[in-house]
Enzyme design. Sequence first.
Site, mmCIF file in Angstrom:
data_model
loop_
_atom_site.group_PDB
_atom_site.id
_atom_site.type_symbol
_atom_site.label_atom_id
_atom_site.label_comp_id
_atom_site.label_asym_id
_atom_site.label_seq_id
_atom_site.Cartn_x
_atom_site.Cartn_y
_atom_site.Cartn_z
ATOM 1 N N LYS A 31 32.777 32.159 33.739
ATOM 2 C CA LYS A 31 33.040 30.763 33.387
ATOM 3 C C LYS A 31 31.778 29.911 33.529
ATOM 4 O O LYS A 31 31.412 29.160 32.631
ATOM 5 C CB LYS A 31 34.157 30.201 34.254
ATOM 6 C CG LYS A 31 34.539 28.769 33.910
ATOM 7 C CD LYS A 31 35.569 28.194 34.863
ATOM 8 C CE LYS A 31 36.905 28.855 34.735
ATOM 9 N NZ LYS A 31 37.950 28.170 35.555
ATOM 10 N N GLU B 275 27.251 38.907 40.649
ATOM 11 C CA GLU B 275 27.482 40.295 40.229
ATOM 12 C C GLU B 275 27.454 40.422 38.712
ATOM 13 O O GLU B 275 26.835 41.338 38.152
ATOM 14 C CB GLU B 275 28.836 40.788 40.769
ATOM 15 C CG GLU B 275 28.943 40.824 42.276
ATOM 16 C CD GLU B 275 29.511 39.542 42.868
ATOM 17 O OE1 GLU B 275 30.017 39.604 43.999
ATOM 18 O OE2 GLU B 275 29.459 38.479 42.196
ATOM 19 N N GLY C 172 40.863 32.247 37.417
ATOM 20 C CA GLY C 172 40.393 33.563 36.982
ATOM 21 C C GLY C 172 41.479 34.611 36.930
ATOM 22 O O GLY C 172 41.575 35.393 35.973
ATOM 23 N N ARG C 173 42.327 34.649 37.944
ATOM 24 C CA ARG C 173 43.368 35.684 37.991
ATOM 25 C C ARG C 173 44.529 35.383 37.045
ATOM 26 O O ARG C 173 45.445 36.191 36.920
ATOM 27 C CB ARG C 173 43.860 35.852 39.424
ATOM 28 C CG ARG C 173 44.364 34.576 40.071
ATOM 29 C CD ARG C 173 44.503 34.756 41.580
ATOM 30 N NE ARG C 173 44.873 33.530 42.277
ATOM 31 C CZ ARG C 173 43.996 32.592 42.639
ATOM 32 N NH1 ARG C 173 42.713 32.732 42.336
ATOM 33 N NH2 ARG C 173 44.401 31.521 43.297
ATOM 34 N N GLU D 266 45.100 36.999 46.280
ATOM 35 C CA GLU D 266 44.150 35.894 46.167
ATOM 36 C C GLU D 266 44.889 34.573 46.023
ATOM 37 O O GLU D 266 44.395 33.530 46.444
ATOM 38 C CB GLU D 266 43.208 36.111 44.983
ATOM 39 C CG GLU D 266 41.985 35.199 45.008
ATOM 40 C CD GLU D 266 40.933 35.584 43.982
ATOM 41 O OE1 GLU D 266 41.061 35.152 42.819
ATOM 42 O OE2 GLU D 266 40.004 36.324 44.333
ATOM 43 N N HIS E 71 53.608 62.131 45.578
ATOM 44 C CA HIS E 71 52.951 63.267 46.214
ATOM 45 C C HIS E 71 51.772 62.841 47.078
ATOM 46 O O HIS E 71 50.933 63.666 47.436
ATOM 47 C CB HIS E 71 52.498 64.274 45.150
ATOM 48 C CG HIS E 71 53.654 64.917 44.446
ATOM 49 N ND1 HIS E 71 54.214 66.103 44.860
ATOM 50 C CD2 HIS E 71 54.399 64.511 43.377
ATOM 51 C CE1 HIS E 71 55.230 66.419 44.069
ATOM 52 N NE2 HIS E 71 55.355 65.469 43.163
ATOM 53 N N LYS F 242 30.338 35.518 49.944
ATOM 54 C CA LYS F 242 29.341 35.395 48.870
ATOM 55 C C LYS F 242 28.155 34.540 49.317
ATOM 56 O O LYS F 242 26.993 34.861 49.041
ATOM 57 C CB LYS F 242 30.001 34.794 47.625
ATOM 58 C CG LYS F 242 31.013 35.709 46.968
ATOM 59 C CD LYS F 242 31.885 34.977 45.972
ATOM 60 C CE LYS F 242 31.135 34.451 44.794
ATOM 61 N NZ LYS F 242 32.021 33.874 43.775
#
Length: 549
Positions: free
Chosen positions: A208, A214, A268-269, A354, A385, A505
């Site tokens: 954005k 990153e 964002g999510r 979040e 399993h 961060k």
Amino acid sequence: MTTQPLTQRPAWVALAAHHRDTTSWHLRDLFNGDPGRALRFTGQAAGLYLDYSKNLIDDDTMSLLAQLAMESRVEERRDAMFAGEHLNVSEDRAVLHVALRMPKDVSLVVDGVDVVAQVHQVLERMSAFAKLVRSGQWRGHTGKAIKNIVNIGIGGSDLGPVMAYEALRHFSQRDLTFRFVSNVDATDFVESVRDLVPDETLFIVSSKTFSTLETLTNAASARDWLVTSLGEEAVVKHFVAVSTNADKVAAFGIDVANMFGFWDWVGGRYSMDSAIGLSTMLAVGPENFYAMLAGFHDMDQHFRTAPVQENLPILMGLLAFWNNNVLGFPTVVVMPYDQYLHRLPAYLQQLTMESNGKHVTENGQRVTYPTGPIYWGEPGTNGQHSFYQLLHQGTTVVPVDFIGFATSLNPLGAHHDILMSNVFAQAQALAFGRTEEELRAAGVDEGQIAARVMEGNRPSNVLLAKALSPRLLGSLIALYEHSVFVQGTLWGIDSFDQWGVELGKQLAVDILPELGPGALPALAHDSSTNALIEHYRFLKKNGQQDDNR
């Protein structure tokens, strides 16, 4: 819309008293004493069928939970969200992911702007671009068509796109290769492009602000990889951006005509159905992307209009609250019995944890009760399993969301019936278990009975749909989005900020220069962090010797 603190609401007090009466319940007895239970505790909407009868509830439970929803003003707060009120109080923003999937003929004016008109302007630009790439009309620097698309993002700019691509791979254009780079670990980028040809590769940089460390680190490496092979002038044909920062996008070398924007009211999510979904549209095409948006909108409309007792997102939110806050079950496992949904649990981890991993209310008061439960999961039948032993006989009770489909997109022999038999069997086994008497009747050796008893009484939801499709995926994700909203409203927290992401961060920015070459600077961290930095530098300096030992 101020409400009483959760623990002072009459329904909460009543639920606490009700819980004391339920401690001796067992699902075996609840089903035996109520022949209509299996049909009564169900709901349907937007292509999804929810069976919640295997939760530790009765009619009184659901009535009290509905009363709590009323006292918490869930419906009022929901309406305020759809109206564009600034529910994200700490950032003073509207919460309008629902506008991302409103039809074009709808108008929603927020702060003087018709946000739906803006959304569809971007969607139309995305559609035009997608058609060019998918048809081969978009040509790279050397005149070749694009065959590889690499999405570079992190968090919501990665988890949504990669989950949607994997979920809808059946509908994707198979002569296009899609990769997703998120981790700043160089391995993620290097392995993603190892077998790709630069002049056939398009990068989507999703950030954005166009400043996420990153993402920009990976984007810079992608740029170097391309420029080394094709030269600086190739960047404009092989990079597009999903961002709102035109200056930084242009400085990177991307033509702002190929920048697709979104808005600060999109978290964002909650952004996979915005321009962040450009890779999804490139994969499945505009028609299927619009079908996904229609599925989101189907569930939005249901959430907006259905009564509490019939409202799937509200029911899911209330049940999650009951399990977490009243029964004390701190985690939820999501089990999609469809391999295409193998990234759904990871997506829901971000969406739920979040959003609702908060320790203060929206008014800044410390909470005195649990908030966001821990979400995790794995596709069935693989999870059976690996960790189902704990689900069945562990000392921690873990509620389960099972997700299954009546038909397979890849029918093959008896595979699908075998798959779905496990959905029903696992939900049955978790609920009812296996008693000592049943084991003896089955001829089990007396010495093995204690180890083989399954207590049962472990809650689950089962979500069923006809088939996985773009529209159904939209409905499913919106269901969980709104369930998260309901839970946050009950707790009185702001589900739409994420300040907990910031501290680590910021500290990393401070530490980064201390890890580079040159003399060790004076370290002013705690003793553990100082020692770790010193040992890291030692290992870097002496790594060659250590590798040869």
